[in-house]
Design a protein around this motif. Structure first.
Motif, PDB file in Angstrom:
ATOM      1  N   ARG A  43       0.839  -1.189   0.000  1.00 21.11           N
ATOM      2  CA  ARG A  43       0.000   0.000   0.000  1.00 21.11           C
ATOM      3  C   ARG A  43       0.877   1.243   0.000  1.00 21.11           C
ATOM      4  NH1 ARG A  43      -2.681   0.919   4.561  1.00 21.11           N
ATOM      5  NH2 ARG A  43      -1.213  -0.282   5.725  1.00 21.11           N
ATOM      6  N   THR A  44       0.439   2.252  -0.731  1.00 17.49           N
ATOM      7  CA  THR A  44       1.134   3.531  -0.701  1.00 17.49           C
ATOM      8  C   THR A  44       0.535   4.352   0.426  1.00 17.49           C
ATOM      9  OG1 THR A  44       1.471   3.470  -3.067  1.00 17.49           O
ATOM     10  CG2 THR A  44       1.679   5.618  -2.006  1.00 17.49           C
ATOM     11  N   LEU A  45       1.394   4.942   1.228  1.00 12.49           N
ATOM     12  CA  LEU A  45       0.901   5.764   2.326  1.00 12.49           C
ATOM     13  C   LEU A  45       1.025   7.230   1.951  1.00 12.49           C
ATOM     14  CD1 LEU A  45       2.300   3.784   5.369  1.00 12.49           C
ATOM     15  CD2 LEU A  45       0.042   3.709   4.399  1.00 12.49           C
ATOM     16  N   THR A  46       1.858   7.964   2.638  1.00 15.61           N
ATOM     17  CA  THR A  46       1.943   9.404   2.442  1.00 15.61           C
ATOM     18  C   THR A  46       3.378   9.800   2.196  1.00 15.61           C
ATOM     19  OG1 THR A  46       2.290   9.672   4.789  1.00 15.61           O
ATOM     20  CG2 THR A  46       0.023   9.849   4.027  1.00 15.61           C
ATOM     21  N   PRO A  47       3.589  11.041   1.723  1.00 14.11           N
ATOM     22  CA  PRO A  47       4.973  11.498   1.666  1.00 14.11           C
ATOM     23  C   PRO A  47       5.587  11.395   3.051  1.00 14.11           C
ATOM     24  CG  PRO A  47       3.535  13.027   0.527  1.00 14.11           C
ATOM     25  CD  PRO A  47       2.647  12.015   1.217  1.00 14.11           C
ATOM     26  N   ARG A 127       3.946 -15.579  11.817  1.00 12.44           N
ATOM     27  CA  ARG A 127       4.585 -14.407  12.437  1.00 12.44           C
ATOM     28  C   ARG A 127       4.740 -13.387  11.322  1.00 12.44           C
ATOM     29  NH1 ARG A 127       5.444 -10.642  15.637  1.00 12.44           N
ATOM     30  NH2 ARG A 127       7.439 -10.326  16.654  1.00 12.44           N
ATOM     31  N   SER A 128       4.268 -12.162  11.531  1.00 12.88           N
ATOM     32  CA  SER A 128       4.272 -11.148  10.477  1.00 12.88           C
ATOM     33  C   SER A 128       5.096  -9.935  10.868  1.00 12.88           C
ATOM     34  CB  SER A 128       2.842 -10.695  10.172  1.00 12.88           C
ATOM     35  OG  SER A 128       2.091 -11.770   9.669  1.00 12.88           O
ATOM     36  N   ALA A 129       5.660  -9.308   9.849  1.00 10.69           N
ATOM     37  CA  ALA A 129       6.414  -8.072  10.034  1.00 10.69           C
ATOM     38  C   ALA A 129       5.964  -7.072   8.983  1.00 10.69           C
ATOM     39  CB  ALA A 129       7.912  -8.335   9.903  1.00 10.69           C
ATOM     40  N   LEU A 130       5.868  -5.829   9.375  1.00 17.47           N
ATOM     41  CA  LEU A 130       5.500  -4.755   8.456  1.00 17.47           C
ATOM     42  C   LEU A 130       6.777  -4.134   7.905  1.00 17.47           C
ATOM     43  CD1 LEU A 130       3.026  -3.160   7.355  1.00 17.47           C
ATOM     44  CD2 LEU A 130       3.500  -1.490   9.151  1.00 17.47           C
ATOM     45  N   VAL A 131       6.930  -4.191   6.595  1.00 16.41           N
ATOM     46  CA  VAL A 131       8.102  -3.631   5.917  1.00 16.41           C
ATOM     47  C   VAL A 131       7.699  -2.278   5.341  1.00 16.41           C
ATOM     48  CG1 VAL A 131       9.788  -3.999   4.073  1.00 16.41           C
ATOM     49  CG2 VAL A 131       8.860  -5.967   5.308  1.00 16.41           C
ATOM     50  N   ARG A 132       8.443  -1.232   5.721  1.00 19.96           N
ATOM     51  CA  ARG A 132       8.172   0.122   5.208  1.00 19.96           C
ATOM     52  C   ARG A 132       9.320   0.534   4.296  1.00 19.96           C
ATOM     53  NH1 ARG A 132       4.858   3.801   7.897  1.00 19.96           N
ATOM     54  NH2 ARG A 132       6.444   5.393   7.643  1.00 19.96           N
ATOM     55  N   ILE A 133       8.973   0.971   3.105  1.00 20.17           N
ATOM     56  CA  ILE A 133       9.972   1.367   2.112  1.00 20.17           C
ATOM     57  C   ILE A 133       9.693   2.798   1.687  1.00 20.17           C
ATOM     58  CG2 ILE A 133      10.867   0.922  -0.205  1.00 20.17           C
ATOM     59  CD1 ILE A 133       9.869  -2.020   0.223  1.00 20.17           C
ATOM     60  N   THR A 134      10.706   3.642   1.783  1.00 20.92           N
ATOM     61  CA  THR A 134      10.593   5.025   1.313  1.00 20.92           C
ATOM     62  C   THR A 134      11.587   5.225   0.188  1.00 20.92           C
ATOM     63  OG1 THR A 134       9.972   5.749   3.532  1.00 20.92           O
ATOM     64  CG2 THR A 134      10.671   7.449   1.980  1.00 20.92           C
ATOM     65  N   ASN A 135      11.073   5.513  -0.987  1.00 24.99           N
ATOM     66  CA  ASN A 135      11.905   5.696  -2.175  1.00 24.99           C
ATOM     67  C   ASN A 135      12.379   7.152  -2.239  1.00 24.99           C
ATOM     68  OD1 ASN A 135      13.040   5.883  -4.691  1.00 24.99           O
ATOM     69  ND2 ASN A 135      11.247   5.194  -5.818  1.00 24.99           N
ATOM     70  N   ASP A 170       9.615   9.532  -3.398  1.00 28.83           N
ATOM     71  CA  ASP A 170       9.325  10.353  -2.219  1.00 28.83           C
ATOM     72  C   ASP A 170       8.025   9.962  -1.526  1.00 28.83           C
ATOM     73  OD1 ASP A 170      10.262  12.274  -0.450  1.00 28.83           O
ATOM     74  OD2 ASP A 170       9.028  13.848  -1.330  1.00 28.83           O
ATOM     75  N   ARG A 171       7.728   8.687  -1.537  1.00 29.75           N
ATOM     76  CA  ARG A 171       6.539   8.174  -0.857  1.00 29.75           C
ATOM     77  C   ARG A 171       6.946   6.942  -0.060  1.00 29.75           C
ATOM     78  NH1 ARG A 171       1.417  10.716  -1.701  1.00 29.75           N
ATOM     79  NH2 ARG A 171       0.431   8.696  -1.835  1.00 29.75           N
ATOM     80  N   THR A 172       6.115   6.572   0.895  1.00 31.47           N
ATOM     81  CA  THR A 172       6.354   5.374   1.690  1.00 31.47           C
ATOM     82  C   THR A 172       5.306   4.334   1.342  1.00 31.47           C
ATOM     83  OG1 THR A 172       7.332   6.621   3.497  1.00 31.47           O
ATOM     84  CG2 THR A 172       6.473   4.446   4.033  1.00 31.47           C
ATOM     85  N   VAL A 173       5.750   3.121   1.062  1.00 28.53           N
ATOM     86  CA  VAL A 173       4.834   2.011   0.824  1.00 28.53           C
ATOM     87  C   VAL A 173       5.105   0.945   1.880  1.00 28.53           C
ATOM     88  CG1 VAL A 173       4.592   2.404  -1.642  1.00 28.53           C
ATOM     89  CG2 VAL A 173       6.396   0.920  -0.838  1.00 28.53           C
ATOM     90  N   THR A 174       4.102   0.124   2.131  1.00 29.28           N
ATOM     91  CA  THR A 174       4.274  -0.955   3.102  1.00 29.28           C
ATOM     92  C   THR A 174       3.982  -2.286   2.445  1.00 29.28           C
ATOM     93  OG1 THR A 174       1.987  -0.831   3.870  1.00 29.28           O
ATOM     94  CG2 THR A 174       3.611   0.502   5.052  1.00 29.28           C
TER      95      THR A 174
END
Length: 197
Positions: A43-47, A127-135, A170-174
């Motif tokens: 999912r794309t979140l916010t800047p 077991r789950s982990a949330l991966v956050r990626i900011t390009n 310049d956005r964060t996706v998870t």
């Protein structure tokens, strides 16, 4: 007599026309003209630098993806949608694993990626982990991430690959990394490798 007949017909036509217009408006509002769905796992979140970043990060990772079948649709439609999402997730996972196979060291994008364990009940099988990626670049990019689930002694219990296609600039996706091997054990997820390419 004729005037009364015309008035009576007009009174009957106005509600019918209004109902037809209302129905047409509802259909137009419900239609999805974008033709794009978002995988449940990405999912794309916010800047990253906006004030909305914090509230977006608290969103449920289990939110229903756009374009998904509603609860009222047939089980067959829901199963086929889930199967297509699963197939796409597996394709991205394989692409990420292949990309990281030739990477020396931790990769060129470790600074772009963070990971947090998600709370689980003792009965859960994953077991789950949330991966956050900011390009941080100015163009969409593919991200390949290798997540390790380690125990308190730093022993690697499982390794999971996550692929994110076209992470926007310049956005964060998870995305979510899920491990069956680490289920039922107190584990800590960490980014072992991350490559942007």
């Amino acid at each position: 007599m004729t005037a009364n007949l015309h008035r009576r017909r007009a009174r009957l036509l106005v509600p019918a026309a209004a109902a037809a217009l209302l129905a047409a408006s509802a259909v137009a509002c419900d239609s999805d003209t974008s033709g794009e769905g978002t995988s449940q796992s990405v999912r794309t979140l916010t800047p990253e630098h906006s004030e909305h970043a914090e509230s977006a990060s608290s969103e449920s990772p289990h939110a229903e993806p756009e374009g998904s079948p509603s609860a009222g649709e047939s089980p067959r439609t829901q199963r086929s949608f889930a199967a297509s999402v699963s197939a796409e997730t597996e394709r991205l996972r394989q692409e990420a694993a292949a990309k990281l196979e030739g990477v020396q060291g931790r990769g060129n994008a470790v600074a772009d990626v963070s990971v947090n364990g998600l709370p689980v009940a003792a009965s859960e099988e994953v077991r789950s982990a949330l991966v956050r990626i900011t390009n941080p670049t100015d163009a969409p990019a593919f991200y390949a991430v290798k997540v390790e689930f380690v125990d308190a002694e730093d022993k690697v219990l499982d390794t999971v690959f996550v692929g994110v296609e076209d992470a926007p600039p310049d956005r964060t996706v998870t995305a979510q990394a899920n491990s069956r091997k680490a289920a039922g054990v107190k584990t800590f997820p960490r980014v072992a490798q991350a490559e942007r390419g």
